[in-house]
Motif scaffolding. Structure first.
Motif, short mmCIF file in Angstrom:
data_model
loop_
_atom_site.label_atom_id
_atom_site.label_comp_id
_atom_site.label_asym_id
_atom_site.label_seq_id
_atom_site.Cartn_x
_atom_site.Cartn_y
_atom_site.Cartn_z
N CYS A 44 0.82 -1.22 0.00
CA CYS A 44 0.00 0.00 0.00
C CYS A 44 0.85 1.26 0.00
O CYS A 44 0.47 2.27 -0.60
N VAL A 45 1.99 1.23 0.66
CA VAL A 45 2.86 2.41 0.70
C VAL A 45 3.57 2.61 -0.63
O VAL A 45 3.62 3.72 -1.16
N CYS A 46 4.12 1.55 -1.20
CA CYS A 46 4.92 1.68 -2.43
C CYS A 46 4.06 1.71 -3.69
O CYS A 46 4.42 2.38 -4.65
#
Length: 150
Positions: A44-46
């Motif tokens: 989700c972050v990358c």
């Protein structure tokens, strides 16, 4: 592309779950859940894949895996009470470490923002010039984007 190697590493970690402690199912389930949650957060972050469809699919697969793995916990058979207690102790340590890391991240963000604000206050003219330059660059990029869409 770099995420392929991360994907292979994730699969390696998932396959190692059966090797950890075959006699204690709690260890394997918690390990699988922990690996899946860590890689779900990283996903989700990358948002690493080239298309949104692949990113959404990988995110849904990991989220489903987390739900399925943790929903099996009530159905696990308790064979060794000491092993279950040991797993609980490890989970408490893991939660304390996760909370400490999250706290350090929040404190680091606050300290970094304070340092940037102090730098801004020490030299307000340079800051105003930098902000004006960023605004011009953003406006130029936006205008180019609008011209391409016509």
């Amino acid at each position: 592309y770099f995420w392929g190697s991360v994907f292979l590493f994730r699969n390696l970690l998932l396959t190692l779950a059966s090797v950890l402690d075959p006699a204690n199912p709690y260890t394997g389930v918690m390990y699988l859940g922990l690996v899946a949650v860590c890689f779900l957060i990283a996903q989700c972050v990358c948002w690493p894949w080239r298309t949104n469809m692949l990113n959404t699919l990988d995110t849904m697969i990991l989220a489903t895996m987390v739900i399925v793995v943790f929903s099996t916990v009530p159905f696990l058979e308790v064979t060794d009470k000491a092993a279950v207690d040991q797993t609980k102790e490890r989970l408490v340590v893991l939660m304390v470490l996760a909370f400490s890391l999250a706290s350090m991240t929040v404190v680091g963000t606050i300290v970094g923002n304070i340092a940037m604000k102090a730098k801004e206050l020490r030299n307000p003219i340079a800051h105003e010039k930098a902000v004006a330059k960023q605004d011009r660059e953003l406006q130029t990029a936006w205008m180019q984007l609008m011209r391409c869409s016509e």
